[in-house]
Design an enzyme around this catalytic site. Structure first.
Site, PDB file in Angstrom:
ATOM      1  N   GLU A 218       0.811  -1.209   0.000  1.00 17.07           N
ATOM      2  CA  GLU A 218       0.000   0.000   0.000  1.00 17.07           C
ATOM      3  C   GLU A 218       0.855   1.274   0.000  1.00 17.07           C
ATOM      4  O   GLU A 218       0.600   2.209  -0.739  1.00 17.07           O
ATOM      5  CB  GLU A 218      -0.889  -0.041   1.248  1.00 17.07           C
ATOM      6  CG  GLU A 218      -1.545   1.270   1.622  1.00 17.07           C
ATOM      7  CD  GLU A 218      -2.918   1.387   1.018  1.00 17.07           C
ATOM      8  OE1 GLU A 218      -3.332   0.439   0.340  1.00 17.07           O
ATOM      9  OE2 GLU A 218      -3.557   2.426   1.214  1.00 17.07           O
ATOM     10  N   ASP A 219       1.901   1.283   0.828  1.00 12.01           N
ATOM     11  CA  ASP A 219       2.596   2.542   1.089  1.00 12.01           C
ATOM     12  C   ASP A 219       3.994   2.647   0.505  1.00 12.01           C
ATOM     13  O   ASP A 219       4.627   3.688   0.622  1.00 12.01           O
ATOM     14  CB  ASP A 219       2.700   2.778   2.611  1.00 12.01           C
ATOM     15  CG  ASP A 219       1.334   3.028   3.238  1.00 12.01           C
ATOM     16  OD1 ASP A 219       0.415   3.385   2.494  1.00 12.01           O
ATOM     17  OD2 ASP A 219       1.209   2.858   4.463  1.00 12.01           O
TER      18      ASP A 219
END
Ligand code: MN
Length: 750
Positions: free
Chosen positions: A92-93
């Site tokens: 996700e990051d």
């Protein structure tokens, strides 16, 4: 998150210690010792999040470590889950992909991380349109691997524990979702300790004052509670000792949230919550074949001492709850005349109660390998979720189920899921896909069959939308559209088509006002709406432009007659400070992008109308908040700000479903008066009503708007509407009325 390439030596030490704690906890559990892969996952995650910090300022990696710790020590998951928890935010990051994870740590872990990424980015992200739909998708995702949900639960718990460092408008959204979605899910999974903590944390952020008050009341009542517990438990202890049992017996105070819930639903003060605590007896027993009979022996021993409430024995040892909960509950009349609930469990039952199914297999050491044992209980949870027994009281409460029953899910030809309200039509779907598709829609194909635009859809339909460039939006479409989104888009599209006429009408209107020296105001428009039966300013312009309406001298006269009175002196007037939001912007835009201190200057005073004449906020009529209540603003589908009381159940649902449309609001000052509903109950006696009314009208000089009295034999019940400045006045009123002899209860109704 900010980029900062350096972590201090102190921080490095903190990170290593936090990870060592995860590893130690794991090593001390009954899982197989796959330390090496956990270590590898940790190094991977640490490298991936390197240099990134959380909003609180601490290195980002602290968060995944904490989530892994919860997954392992509080839920009881094993190495695969610990690895996935450590890596849960990597895809996700950071720039790393699922393939990278698969390459380094294998397919299973990569799949779980992928599942977590899906429900975090795609569905739980800021652009999420509705959490209700997310919840369904969450359940669908679970069918792949239940561990995705359990780790998500750990993630949410850590985010709640550190919610203080989030932006305030995010806090509302997260707390709302937690109460609405995660806590019931935790309950369903049998994770009672986590459920209780989630509820209490969410409650604390939503009602800090009430939370603090109840906490201090709990603390203040500790001594008397302990005394009562001592009285109650001493004879039981003597009996159990006689029986030669090894046990612990303690008083468990209810959670702050559940006490508050009880006070609210029963309209009672703290002092009247009689079951403030339950007594829990946990006994040691190595032999699973006799633990049930020990439960009944203890039950019998207590029954020798105290009277039992006939309807409150719960036998969850014979019939464990669907989530695995086992215990024997009873409610006994204590020596001081109060009912006390007693929960009898073995140590193993207790662990299941706290940790859910994760605790089940902890006791089965050395039987087969870890994965297969794990799979057994993961499958059990999945079974529970696949077969929601409709009459099981511990399933998500009806409110939440209804939310789903009022929606349908249809498929596009590409297999995408679209959630629509019941009765939605082909045209609703077209607008849901894109406003342009809606405007050019000519027909639909439902399950390959050609149907008109107005065809109502059913859950599971596969729907293809047919469009044509020559199609234009029609006013009559509004009659069969169901979704607010489609209606809004249609209105906009129609008004675009009508723009030339509207412009012309606007010009005519301005000339008319100038010629008659009338100032433009919403009140003028309201008057004209009544006169010409149009719904808003645009419609007025349109009809003027089309010469369907003519403004003549008679109209001018009527308007001038009205302008002598200042319509702003209306009773319902309120001064507010609301973060300004451009109404033309997509309401789905995350609210955090709005500058929270920007005010609509010079227009700080809004007069509130319950019509469409152009005020940009209104009070919700479900909870009718008044000054002094905690309130929040919600941007509805028409871009209007609706102000709800924070406790309003409707607002709670909105918070969970449309968190990004929330605005924090506060009362700036008061002007005008508001209706509050008050319920008074008591024992009827001659003159009591006069006394009540005297208290309200003479002593407090308040205006009663409606009075409804019901007397039944000795008892009377009275509901009244009274005009007040703010909530303080209502509270004051209630406490004055309660002092009247014979009155049992006086509470504000919402
Ligand atoms: Mn996370």
């Amino acid at each position: 998150m900010s980029k900062d390439n350096f972590t201090t030596a102190e921080e490095d030490k903190m990170i290593e210690e936090a990870f060592a704690d995860v590893l130690n906890g794991y090593i001390n559990s009954n899982h197989r010792k796959k330390v090496e892969i956990i270590d590898r996952a940790f190094k991977f995650a640490k490298e991936a999040h390197k240099g990134v910090r959380r909003r609180s300022g601490e290195p980002y990696i602290i968060h995944p470590i904490a989530v892994a710790r919860i997954a392992s020590q509080e839920i009881g998951l094993g190495s695969t889950s610990i690895c996935a928890a450590l890596l849960h935010d990597v895809v996700e990051d950071t720039d790393y992909t699922v393939e990278d994870i698969e390459q380094h740590l294998g397919k299973k872990i990569a799949q779980i991380v992928e599942g977590l990424t899906k429900i975090s980015g795609g569905i739980f992200g800021p652009r999420a349109s509705s959490q209700a739909e997310n919840f369904r998708k969450l359940l669908l995702t679970m069918s792949e691997d239940i561990r995705v949900v359990l780790i998500k639960m750990a993630d949410r718990l850590h985010n709640m524990r550190t919610l203080g460092s989030m932006a305030p408008n995010k806090q509302y959204k997260i707390a709302g979702e937690t109460l609405y979605i995660y806590a019931p899910l935790a309950h369903r999974l049998g994770l009672y300790a986590i459920k209780t903590e989630l509820e209490d944390l969410a409650f604390k952020y939503e009602h800090l004052e009430a939370y603090n008050k109840i906490s201090s009341q709990i603390a203040a009542s500790e001594q008397s509670r302990e005394q009562a517990f001592e009285h109650f438990s001493a004879p039981i202890r003597a009996k159990l000792d006689e029986m030669g049992l090894k046990y612990t017996m303690k008083a468990r105070v209810k959670s702050v949230y559940s006490i508050w819930n009880k006070m609210e639903t029963k309209h009672i003060p703290f002092e009247e919550v009689y079951d403030l605590y339950a007594v829990r007896i946990i006994f040691e027993c190595d032999d699973p074949t006799v633990e049930k009979s020990i439960c009944w022996q203890i039950y019998g021993a207590i029954n020798d001492l105290y009277k039992f409430h006939p309807d409150r024995t719960r036998n969850w040892i014979g019939n464990p709850k669907a989530n695995g909960y086992q215990a024997l509950h009873l409610t006994a009349m204590g020596p001081d005349g109060n009912w006390v609930e007693v929960q009898i469990r073995s140590q193993q039952m207790d662990e299941i109660a706290e940790k859910g199914f994760a605790a089940h297999w902890k006791y089965k050491i050395g039987e087969g390998d870890e994965e297969s044992e794990l799979n057994v209980w993961l499958r059990t949870i999945k079974d529970i979720l696949d077969n929601p027994e409709p009459n099981a009281i511990d399933f998500l409460d009806t409110l939440k189920l209804n939310l789903f029953a009022s929606e349908i899910v249809v498929f596009t030809p590409k297999g995408e899921l679209v959630t629509l309200p019941n009765n939605a039509t082909v045209l609703d779907l077209a607008f849901a896909l894109h406003s342009q598709i809606g405007c050019q829609c000519i027909a639909g194909k439902v399950n390959h069959r050609l149907v008109p635009l107005s065809e109502r859809l059913k859950s599971g339909d596969q729907v293809e939308v047919l469009t044509s460039k020559s199609q234009t939006p029609k006013p009559e479409w509004a009659e069969f559209l169901v979704t607010a989104r489609a209606k809004t888009h249609l209105r906009k599209a129609l008004s675009r088509l009508q723009q030339p006429d509207i412009n012309k009408g606007k010009k005519l209107f301005e000339e008319f006002l100038a010629a008659n020296e009338i100032t433009d105001s919403n009140q003028i428009i309201t008057k004209l709406q009544g006169q010409f039966k149009v719904n808003n300013r645009e419609e007025l312009y349109l009809q003027l432009g089309r010469e369907e309406i003519v403004l003549d001298d008679a109209v001018a006269k009527m308007l001038k007659r009205q302008s002598g009175k200042d319509p702003n002196s209306s009773m319902l007037r309120k001064i507010f400070r609301i973060p300004f939001k451009d109404r033309n912007k997509d309401a789905n835009e995350p609210a955090e992008e709005v500058d929270p201190i920007k005010l609509i200057n010079t227009k700080e005073v809004y007069s509130l109308h319950y019509d469409e004449s152009g005020s940009n906020f209104k009070f919700a009529d479900c909870c009718t908040p008044i000054p002094g209540d905690n309130v929040l603003g919600f941007i509805d589908d028409d871009g209007q700000v609706v102000v709800h009381s924070i406790d309003c159940p409707r607002a709670l649902a909105l918070k969970a479903s449309f968190g990004s449309r929330l605005l924090s609001t506060r009362w700036e000052m008061t002007a005008g008066q508001f209706l509050a509903r008050v319920l008074i109950e008591g024992i009827d006696r001659f003159g009591i009503l006069q006394e009540i009314i005297r208290t309200i009208s003479t002593n407090m000089s308040l205006n009663i708007r409606r009075l409804n009295i019901n007397a039944n034999d000795e008892v009377f019940k009275c509901e009244l509407n009274v005009l007040v400045d703010d909530s303080k006045v209502v509270n004051d009123l209630c406490s004055q009325i309660k002092r009247i002899n014979g009155v049992q209860r006086a509470v504000r109704l919402r």
